[in-house]
Design a protein around this motif. Structure first.
Motif, PDB file in Angstrom:
ATOM      1  N   ARG A 173       0.822  -1.216   0.000  1.00  0.00           N
ATOM      2  CA  ARG A 173       0.000   0.000   0.000  1.00  0.00           C
ATOM      3  C   ARG A 173       0.856   1.266   0.000  1.00  0.00           C
ATOM      4  O   ARG A 173       0.372   2.357  -0.326  1.00  0.00           O
ATOM      5  N   HIS A 174       2.120   1.097   0.358  1.00  0.00           N
ATOM      6  CA  HIS A 174       3.028   2.236   0.411  1.00  0.00           C
ATOM      7  C   HIS A 174       4.021   2.204  -0.759  1.00  0.00           C
ATOM      8  O   HIS A 174       5.085   2.835  -0.689  1.00  0.00           O
ATOM      9  N   GLY A 175       3.665   1.466  -1.804  1.00  0.00           N
ATOM     10  CA  GLY A 175       4.601   1.281  -2.906  1.00  0.00           C
ATOM     11  C   GLY A 175       4.025   1.601  -4.262  1.00  0.00           C
ATOM     12  O   GLY A 175       3.094   2.396  -4.401  1.00  0.00           O
ATOM     13  N   HIS A 176       4.550   0.916  -5.259  1.00  0.00           N
ATOM     14  CA  HIS A 176       4.254   1.198  -6.656  1.00  0.00           C
ATOM     15  C   HIS A 176       3.156   0.294  -7.211  1.00  0.00           C
ATOM     16  O   HIS A 176       2.772   0.434  -8.376  1.00  0.00           O
ATOM     17  N   GLY A 177       2.690  -0.664  -6.396  1.00  0.00           N
ATOM     18  CA  GLY A 177       1.667  -1.589  -6.870  1.00  0.00           C
ATOM     19  C   GLY A 177       2.200  -2.685  -7.747  1.00  0.00           C
ATOM     20  O   GLY A 177       1.426  -3.449  -8.340  1.00  0.00           O
ATOM     21  N   THR A 178       3.524  -2.799  -7.862  1.00  0.00           N
ATOM     22  CA  THR A 178       4.134  -3.783  -8.750  1.00  0.00           C
ATOM     23  C   THR A 178       4.942  -4.803  -7.957  1.00  0.00           C
ATOM     24  O   THR A 178       5.305  -4.570  -6.801  1.00  0.00           O
ATOM     25  N   MET A 179       5.224  -5.929  -8.617  1.00  0.00           N
ATOM     26  CA  MET A 179       5.980  -7.024  -8.005  1.00  0.00           C
ATOM     27  C   MET A 179       7.176  -7.357  -8.886  1.00  0.00           C
ATOM     28  O   MET A 179       7.222  -6.998 -10.060  1.00  0.00           O
ATOM     29  N   TYR A 180       8.119  -8.057  -8.295  1.00  0.00           N
ATOM     30  CA  TYR A 180       9.284  -8.582  -9.019  1.00  0.00           C
ATOM     31  C   TYR A 180       8.979 -10.032  -9.369  1.00  0.00           C
ATOM     32  O   TYR A 180       8.751 -10.845  -8.474  1.00  0.00           O
ATOM     33  N   VAL A 181       8.993 -10.357 -10.658  1.00  0.00           N
ATOM     34  CA  VAL A 181       8.502 -11.680 -11.071  1.00  0.00           C
ATOM     35  C   VAL A 181       9.335 -12.818 -10.481  1.00  0.00           C
ATOM     36  O   VAL A 181       8.803 -13.908 -10.248  1.00  0.00           O
ATOM     37  N   ASN A 182      10.614 -12.600 -10.216  1.00  0.00           N
ATOM     38  CA  ASN A 182      11.419 -13.673  -9.626  1.00  0.00           C
ATOM     39  C   ASN A 182      11.097 -13.914  -8.158  1.00  0.00           C
ATOM     40  O   ASN A 182      11.446 -14.953  -7.606  1.00  0.00           O
ATOM     41  N   PHE A 183      10.484 -12.939  -7.499  1.00  0.00           N
ATOM     42  CA  PHE A 183      10.088 -13.086  -6.099  1.00  0.00           C
ATOM     43  C   PHE A 183       8.568 -13.142  -5.992  1.00  0.00           C
ATOM     44  O   PHE A 183       7.973 -12.510  -5.133  1.00  0.00           O
ATOM     45  N   THR A 184       7.960 -13.910  -6.869  1.00  0.00           N
ATOM     46  CA  THR A 184       6.506 -14.026  -6.876  1.00  0.00           C
ATOM     47  C   THR A 184       6.129 -15.494  -6.866  1.00  0.00           C
ATOM     48  O   THR A 184       6.351 -16.211  -7.841  1.00  0.00           O
ATOM     49  N   GLY A 185       5.561 -15.938  -5.759  1.00  0.00           N
ATOM     50  CA  GLY A 185       5.202 -17.347  -5.628  1.00  0.00           C
ATOM     51  C   GLY A 185       3.847 -17.695  -6.178  1.00  0.00           C
ATOM     52  O   GLY A 185       3.408 -18.837  -6.069  1.00  0.00           O
ATOM     53  N   ASP A 186       3.153 -16.725  -6.769  1.00  0.00           N
ATOM     54  CA  ASP A 186       1.831 -16.955  -7.344  1.00  0.00           C
ATOM     55  C   ASP A 186       1.885 -16.780  -8.851  1.00  0.00           C
ATOM     56  O   ASP A 186       2.691 -16.020  -9.374  1.00  0.00           O
ATOM     57  N   ALA A 187       0.959 -17.442  -9.531  1.00  0.00           N
ATOM     58  CA  ALA A 187       0.849 -17.293 -10.975  1.00  0.00           C
ATOM     59  C   ALA A 187      -0.380 -16.492 -11.369  1.00  0.00           C
ATOM     60  O   ALA A 187      -0.761 -16.467 -12.532  1.00  0.00           O
ATOM     61  N   ALA A 188      -1.013 -15.824 -10.420  1.00  0.00           N
ATOM     62  CA  ALA A 188      -2.256 -15.103 -10.694  1.00  0.00           C
ATOM     63  C   ALA A 188      -2.026 -14.026 -11.751  1.00  0.00           C
ATOM     64  O   ALA A 188      -1.070 -13.249 -11.683  1.00  0.00           O
ATOM     65  N   GLN A 189      -2.910 -13.978 -12.739  1.00  0.00           N
ATOM     66  CA  GLN A 189      -2.759 -13.050 -13.846  1.00  0.00           C
ATOM     67  C   GLN A 189      -2.780 -11.595 -13.392  1.00  0.00           C
ATOM     68  O   GLN A 189      -2.094 -10.754 -13.968  1.00  0.00           O
ATOM     69  N   ASP A 190      -3.555 -11.279 -12.346  1.00  0.00           N
ATOM     70  CA  ASP A 190      -3.610  -9.887 -11.927  1.00  0.00           C
ATOM     71  C   ASP A 190      -2.260  -9.423 -11.403  1.00  0.00           C
ATOM     72  O   ASP A 190      -1.849  -8.276 -11.627  1.00  0.00           O
ATOM     73  N   LYS A 191      -1.515 -10.319 -10.734  1.00  0.00           N
ATOM     74  CA  LYS A 191      -0.195  -9.947 -10.224  1.00  0.00           C
ATOM     75  C   LYS A 191       0.805  -9.794 -11.363  1.00  0.00           C
ATOM     76  O   LYS A 191       1.649  -8.896 -11.363  1.00  0.00           O
ATOM     77  N   VAL A 192       0.735 -10.701 -12.348  1.00  0.00           N
ATOM     78  CA  VAL A 192       1.622 -10.584 -13.502  1.00  0.00           C
ATOM     79  C   VAL A 192       1.322  -9.293 -14.247  1.00  0.00           C
ATOM     80  O   VAL A 192       2.227  -8.525 -14.599  1.00  0.00           O
ATOM     81  N   ARG A 193       0.069  -9.049 -14.482  1.00  0.00           N
ATOM     82  CA  ARG A 193      -0.331  -7.855 -15.237  1.00  0.00           C
ATOM     83  C   ARG A 193       0.099  -6.579 -14.515  1.00  0.00           C
ATOM     84  O   ARG A 193       0.528  -5.606 -15.150  1.00  0.00           O
ATOM     85  N   ALA A 194      -0.024  -6.577 -13.190  1.00  0.00           N
ATOM     86  CA  ALA A 194       0.315  -5.380 -12.425  1.00  0.00           C
ATOM     87  C   ALA A 194       1.809  -5.119 -12.364  1.00  0.00           C
ATOM     88  O   ALA A 194       2.230  -4.040 -11.948  1.00  0.00           O
ATOM     89  N   SER A 195       2.614  -6.085 -12.777  1.00  0.00           N
ATOM     90  CA  SER A 195       4.062  -5.934 -12.690  1.00  0.00           C
ATOM     91  C   SER A 195       4.667  -5.230 -13.893  1.00  0.00           C
ATOM     92  O   SER A 195       5.874  -4.977 -13.919  1.00  0.00           O
ATOM     93  N   TYR A 196       3.853  -4.919 -14.896  1.00  0.00           N
ATOM     94  CA  TYR A 196       4.350  -4.237 -16.093  1.00  0.00           C
ATOM     95  C   TYR A 196       3.443  -3.058 -16.430  1.00  0.00           C
ATOM     96  O   TYR A 196       2.217  -3.204 -16.422  1.00  0.00           O
ATOM     97  N   PRO A 197       4.004  -1.902 -16.743  1.00  0.00           N
ATOM     98  CA  PRO A 197       3.181  -0.794 -17.232  1.00  0.00           C
ATOM     99  C   PRO A 197       2.429  -1.205 -18.499  1.00  0.00           C
ATOM    100  O   PRO A 197       2.827  -2.134 -19.205  1.00  0.00           O
ATOM    101  N   ASP A 198       1.353  -0.499 -18.802  1.00  0.00           N
ATOM    102  CA  ASP A 198       0.484  -0.880 -19.918  1.00  0.00           C
ATOM    103  C   ASP A 198       1.253  -1.019 -21.221  1.00  0.00           C
ATOM    104  O   ASP A 198       1.088  -2.002 -21.956  1.00  0.00           O
ATOM    105  N   ALA A 199       2.094  -0.047 -21.535  1.00  0.00           N
ATOM    106  CA  ALA A 199       2.813  -0.083 -22.812  1.00  0.00           C
ATOM    107  C   ALA A 199       3.799  -1.238 -22.858  1.00  0.00           C
ATOM    108  O   ALA A 199       3.970  -1.885 -23.913  1.00  0.00           O
ATOM    109  N   VAL A 200       4.455  -1.521 -21.733  1.00  0.00           N
ATOM    110  CA  VAL A 200       5.399  -2.636 -21.681  1.00  0.00           C
ATOM    111  C   VAL A 200       4.659  -3.959 -21.836  1.00  0.00           C
ATOM    112  O   VAL A 200       5.085  -4.838 -22.596  1.00  0.00           O
ATOM    113  N   HIS A 201       3.553  -4.110 -21.130  1.00  0.00           N
ATOM    114  CA  HIS A 201       2.786  -5.349 -21.234  1.00  0.00           C
ATOM    115  C   HIS A 201       2.282  -5.551 -22.652  1.00  0.00           C
ATOM    116  O   HIS A 201       2.340  -6.674 -23.192  1.00  0.00           O
ATOM    117  N   ALA A 202       1.798  -4.508 -23.293  1.00  0.00           N
ATOM    118  CA  ALA A 202       1.309  -4.625 -24.674  1.00  0.00           C
ATOM    119  C   ALA A 202       2.436  -5.063 -25.606  1.00  0.00           C
ATOM    120  O   ALA A 202       2.220  -5.891 -26.512  1.00  0.00           O
TER     121      ALA A 202
END
Length: 470
Positions: free
Chosen positions: A414-443
């Protein structure tokens, strides 16, 4: 003997044809080596693949991909097999195991190394340090070069030399249709961009070419241990010190529990502590002055910061991170505000096991200077990467430990950027993956996925779904 898969049955003759086409080996259920071949470092994932293909080289990888597609098999790709999220194994599918591929060729004149995908960082550091050279590697030497690099690569050289992926200069990739392509800034540049932070989505990288840098063989680094009663002071003073810290110095704060190690007083064992870890990778004459502020963040229980071999720093944490324990990682890029530190300290006090940890990885330096559009790794303006680790040596109450980590991460994020580091992510949930990249990068990542893996053959990863998947 036929083998049941998630999609049907493989006959003995079919498997025999695969075996005859390989220089490596095929391991089946019932083979003496099957349990060893199917296991990964993270004990939380106990899967039973239909086949494990232990590849001896790129030709074996091509054949394994062709076979998997012809039989409609689920594909898992294994490099170092830390498998934080469990992606390097599967039930009823095929594991394409690169771990036998451990070749490394160092060019000390050009300061380059070509490293095969089965290497761990311990393997690669051994080769490059023979020439006094290194590239940003894992914090634990058993970490695989491949997965670490494809997700970014945060290590002790980050502020001096950037991420591992920032130093990637080329890669050999087996695509979903069995082609072999070389990706670099000139050939397949979009694929090269995506490999630098986009994970294992786009093909199987069989070798990596890295730029190397003069490092060691002696550096200044190690640990300083402070009592938890001083945690707020230590973290606050560390935040202040980070503002003027030279790029040669990369540090990490670990809110943890003191293990029973001989350099710690016995009365401290099992109590909560704050561990300051760091490495100075520059001029030895300037190193002591640079680390001096770290010695006075509080009153140390133990000060183990001093000269040591770079290889010693790279293996310093290995005894605490042996294979078989149940591990869950989750992360958030944050700015270490007072509110964020409050959340960290609160969850440290509630950590469920002695091996549960909260890490604050210092960023900035060369990491922050990389142009934002140069790689798929996009969180260049973050001040700190927080990694929350739930760990249970035997799996006891592991679900409760994971719940603690998720709650801690949500509170801190809640005090951050809303993003995660994919190497330190134990979940495969699409919302977490999607939130880890800005819109243009993800596209852009989706466009690369569409070009190289339009049917999502390689989806056991922090998945970038192709357009066809909706």
């Amino acid at each position: 003997m036929s083998i049941d898969t998630a999609k049907g049955v493989l006959g003995d003759a079919t498997i025999g044809e695969l075996e005859e086409s390989l220089r490596g080996t095929v391991v089946r259920p019932g083979d003496a080596s099957y349990d060893t071949a199917r296991s990964v470092w993270n004990g939380a994932h106990d899967k039973h693949p239909a086949l494990v293909v232990r590849c001896a080289g790129t030709a074996d990888v091509i054949r394994a991909v062709e076979f998997a597609r012809s039989q409609d098999l689920l594909v898992a790709v294994r490099g170092g097999a830390h498998s934080i999220a469990g992606f390097s194994t599967c039930d009823g599918g095929i594991v394409i195991d690169l771990s036998p591929m451990k070749g490394a060729v160092v060019d000390p004149v050009r300061r380059r190394v070509v490293a095969q995908a089965g290497l761990t960082w311990g393997d690669l550091d051994h080769e490059t340090q023979a020439f006094g050279l290194a590239v940003t590697g894992g914090l634990v030497s058993s970490t695989g070069v491949a997965g670490f690099t494809l997700g970014g690569g945060v290590g002790w050289l980050l502020r001096r030399h950037g991420l591992a992926s920032d130093n990637l200069t080329g890669a050999e990739v087996v695509t979903a249709d069995g082609r072999v392509v070389h990706a670099d800034a000139e050939e397949h540049p979009d694929l090269f961009w995506a490999l630098r932070g986009g994970g294992g989505n786009f093909g199987i990288v069989t070798s990596f070419e890295f730029a190397l840098h003069p490092v060691g063989p002696q550096v200044l680094g190690g640990l300083i241990v402070y009592p938890a009663a001083q945690a707020r002071q230590v973290v606050d003073r560390w935040r202040e010190a980070c503002a003027t810290m030279p790029d040669e110095l990369t540090t990490l704060v670990n809110l943890t529990t003191a293990p029973p190690l001989p350099f710690l007083p016995e009365e401290v064992h099992g109590t909560r502590v704050v561990v300051l870890a760091g490495l100075h990778a520059g001029d030895p004459a300037a190193a002591e002055q640079a680390v001096a502020p770290l010695r006075t963040l509080g009153t140390p229980i133990a000060d183990l910061m001093g000269p040591l071999p770079y290889l010693g720093m790279q293996t310093l944490l290995d005894p605490l991170w042996t294979a078989g324990s149940y591990n869950y990682f989750t992360s958030a890029f944050v700015d270490p505000s007072d509110a964020a530190v409050d959340a960290l300290l609160r969850h440290h006090g509630a950590s469920p096991t002695p091996s549960s940890e909260l890490h604050l990885h210092q960023l900035g330096g060369a990491f922050a200077r990389m142009p934002a559009d140069a790689t798929a790794f996009s969180q260049r303006d973050a001040g700190v990467l927080c990694n929350v680790i739930a760990r249970s040596p035997d799996g006891a109450d592991f679900d409760a430990h994971v719940a603690w980590a998720r709650e801690a991460r949500a509170d801190i994020a809640r005090h951050g950027h809303g993003t995660m580091y994919v190497n330190f992510t134990g979940d495969a949930a699409q919302d977490k993956v999607r939130a880890s990249y800005p819109d243009a990068v993800h596209a852009r990542l989706v466009r690369v996925k569409d070009a190289y893996d339009p049917t999502n053959v390689f989806h056991l990863n922090q998945n970038i779904r192709p357009s066809s998947a909706g």
